[in-house]
Design a protein around this motif. Structure first.
Motif, PDB file in Angstrom:
ATOM      1  N   GLY A 225      -4.744   8.206   0.833  1.00 55.51           N
ATOM      2  CA  GLY A 225      -4.503   7.760  -0.541  1.00 55.51           C
ATOM      3  C   GLY A 225      -4.176   6.282  -0.608  1.00 55.51           C
ATOM      4  N   ALA A 226      -3.392   5.799   0.358  1.00 55.33           N
ATOM      5  CA  ALA A 226      -3.038   4.376   0.394  1.00 55.33           C
ATOM      6  C   ALA A 226      -4.252   3.516   0.694  1.00 55.33           C
ATOM      7  N   SER A 229      -6.424   3.417  -2.518  1.00 52.74           N
ATOM      8  CA  SER A 229      -5.794   3.017  -3.786  1.00 52.74           C
ATOM      9  C   SER A 229      -5.100   1.663  -3.691  1.00 52.74           C
ATOM     10  N   GLY A 230      -4.706   1.258  -2.473  1.00 52.48           N
ATOM     11  CA  GLY A 230      -3.986   0.002  -2.317  1.00 52.48           C
ATOM     12  C   GLY A 230      -2.528   0.088  -2.709  1.00 52.48           C
ATOM     13  N   LEU A 231      -2.036   1.291  -2.995  1.00 51.52           N
ATOM     14  CA  LEU A 231      -0.646   1.452  -3.398  1.00 51.52           C
ATOM     15  C   LEU A 231       0.279   1.267  -2.203  1.00 51.52           C
ATOM     16  N   SER A 232       1.426   0.669  -2.456  1.00 51.59           N
ATOM     17  CA  SER A 232       2.425   0.512  -1.410  1.00 51.59           C
ATOM     18  C   SER A 232       3.077   1.856  -1.123  1.00 51.59           C
ATOM     19  N   VAL A 281      -9.526  12.506  -2.266  1.00 50.22           N
ATOM     20  CA  VAL A 281      -8.117  12.647  -1.903  1.00 50.22           C
ATOM     21  C   VAL A 281      -7.335  13.295  -3.049  1.00 50.22           C
ATOM     22  N   LEU A 282      -7.572  12.845  -4.268  1.00 49.07           N
ATOM     23  CA  LEU A 282      -6.866  13.393  -5.428  1.00 49.07           C
ATOM     24  C   LEU A 282      -7.195  14.862  -5.630  1.00 49.07           C
ATOM     25  N   SER A 283      -8.428  15.251  -5.321  1.00 49.24           N
ATOM     26  CA  SER A 283      -8.823  16.656  -5.461  1.00 49.24           C
ATOM     27  C   SER A 283      -8.024  17.542  -4.513  1.00 49.24           C
ATOM     28  N   ALA A 353      -2.676  -0.286   5.181  1.00 44.01           N
ATOM     29  CA  ALA A 353      -3.611   0.367   4.267  1.00 44.01           C
ATOM     30  C   ALA A 353      -3.898  -0.506   3.052  1.00 44.01           C
ATOM     31  N   ARG A 354      -2.985  -1.411   2.738  1.00 36.09           N
ATOM     32  CA  ARG A 354      -3.193  -2.292   1.579  1.00 36.09           C
ATOM     33  C   ARG A 354      -4.373  -3.230   1.838  1.00 36.09           C
TER      34      ARG A 354
END
Length: 424
Positions: A225-226, A229-232, A281-283, A353-354
């Motif tokens: 997911g990271a 998505s680029g989320l921290s 991933v969201l699925s 991952a970012r």
């Protein structure tokens, strides 16, 4: 002050020191001091037969404790600010210090405790404007680097600089010789990204005995997911289904939002497109949430859940991820597992991952503008080129883009061959 569901008192008392002890009569004694160290005033004391009674007593006496703490820290905040140590003490109880997150406060308090025992704390405040002040601070930093390492030394200089900036605004200091001091520690990880093989290795390492061959453990799912998505780490743990729209994830980066509140500004909204990889991933996350909801009839609002069906904490995710990462590499000469590393032997981190996401977006959308990329990751538009250069390895993007073109060409050839076979 807030009362927690467990009955414990959650009071914002920065630096308060709590000590449990037993008496000869086998009674518990709980003493609270305004801070840790010699001469700290006692702000509350309780005696009883069980610790749980003490917790309830603290909740009942919360108002009185907070009032005594406020009285106790006044002399500390104004205590001997003619030396740097006094300025550090005053900053620790300031509103500016309280405005940051709890994790940041914990890290700063730990460093401040050590700094209070150093020679820099005894430096007269009037000498901060002296010509030799930067040299004095550099000598102290060199000693800290020798004892704790360059990174820890740089962190202590950053804390000193923040405290002195605050002190200048409060009229307690006339200069900040620690400002703009070049750091000793520098680590360029712009070329470290999570390759597909690395992700597969972590998925395999996180899989436990009895899991299905295609099962993706929660920590591996969070890494994926990271990457897409680029989320921290913090934003990933806090992500809710309400933030996920039909075409994009929208929201505000938590760290940036806190900084914006402190600066009195409005936090920027990030918009992350739902690529096919992210949708996959969201699925899986949605299916996992549905399974847990069916078991206990409790609605899951968070996207990424741990093995118990609860939202990840940042510490829990880091711990689980690190365990899998540390055994996901190829075995050594003795057959023992090793960590997943890059070509130079540097362990890959969740934060890498970012950069992986930015590289991924550059490959998938080569025509994306700096403004669009800034909107996705929450960077400043005018700085996005500089930051992207730090995070993204240009050569890797080129190679990945060529690889993607080759795969698409191969796919077209396969389709053409199938058409030819059918036509024949």
């Amino acid at each position: 002050m807030r009362n927690s569901p467990t009955g414990k008192a959650n009071m914002d008392l920065p630096g308060v020191h709590k000590v449990w002890s037993r008496t000869a009569a086998d009674m518990w004694v709980w003493r609270w001091y305004a801070w840790r160290g010699k001469g700290a005033p006692k702000i509350w004391e309780w005696r009883g037969a069980a610790k749980s009674e003490g917790q309830r007593a603290a909740v009942a006496a919360a108002s009185a404790i907070s009032a005594q703490f406020a009285i106790a820290i006044v002399p500390k905040a104004n205590h001997n600010t003619s030396i740097v140590g006094g300025i550090l003490d005053a900053w620790e109880v300031s509103e500016e210090f309280r405005a940051v997150s709890e994790s940041t406060k914990r890290n700063r308090r730990s460093a401040l405790k050590d700094m209070g025992q150093c020679a820099i704390a005894k430096m007269p405040s009037k000498l901060l404007a002296a010509k030799g002040a930067p040299r004095t601070i550099k000598a102290w930093r060199a000693q800290e680097a020798a004892n704790r390492g360059p990174r820890a030394a740089d962190f202590r200089v950053q804390i000193l600089s923040r405290a002195l900036n605050w002190a200048i605004g409060e009229g307690l200091a006339s200069a900040n010789p620690a400002a703009k001091m070049k750091p000793l520690h520098f680590s360029d990880r712009s070329d470290i990204i999570w390759e597909a093989a690395d992700i597969e290795a972590l998925i395999a390492a996180a899989r436990e005995l009895g899991d299905a061959p295609d099962y993706i453990a929660p920590e591996a799912l969070a890494l994926m997911g990271a990457c897409y998505s680029g989320l921290s780490r913090q934003d990933l743990c806090a992500l809710t289904w309400a933030q996920i729209g039909p075409h994009a994830i929208t929201g505000k980066r938590l760290k940036a939002a806190r900084r914006a509140r402190t600066a009195g500004k409005k936090a920027k909204t990030i918009v992350i497109p739902r690529t096919p990889e992210l949708d996959a991933v969201l699925s899986i996350c949605a299916s996992r949430a549905a399974e847990f909801e069916q078991k206990d009839s409790v609605k899951r609002i968070h996207v990424f859940l741990n093995s118990r069906g609860k939202a990840w904490t940042t510490e829990g995710l880091t711990s689980s991820f690190s365990k899998a990462r540390n055994k996901g590499g190829p075995p050594d000469a003795r057959g023992n597992p090793t960590a997943i590393c890059d070509a130079e032997g540097r362990r890959k981190r969740l934060h890498d991952a970012r950069g992986t996401f930015v590289t991924h977006m550059r490959v998938r959308m080569p025509d994306v503008t700096n403004a669009e990329l800034a909107k996705m990751v929450g960077w400043e538009e005018e700085d996005v080129e500089r930051v992207a250069t730090h995070y993204v390895d240009a050569e890797r993007i080129a190679l990945a883009w060529l690889d993607r073109l080759a795969r698409e060409a191969a796919a077209r050839q396969n389709v053409e061959r199938e058409v030819e076979v059918k036509g024949a």
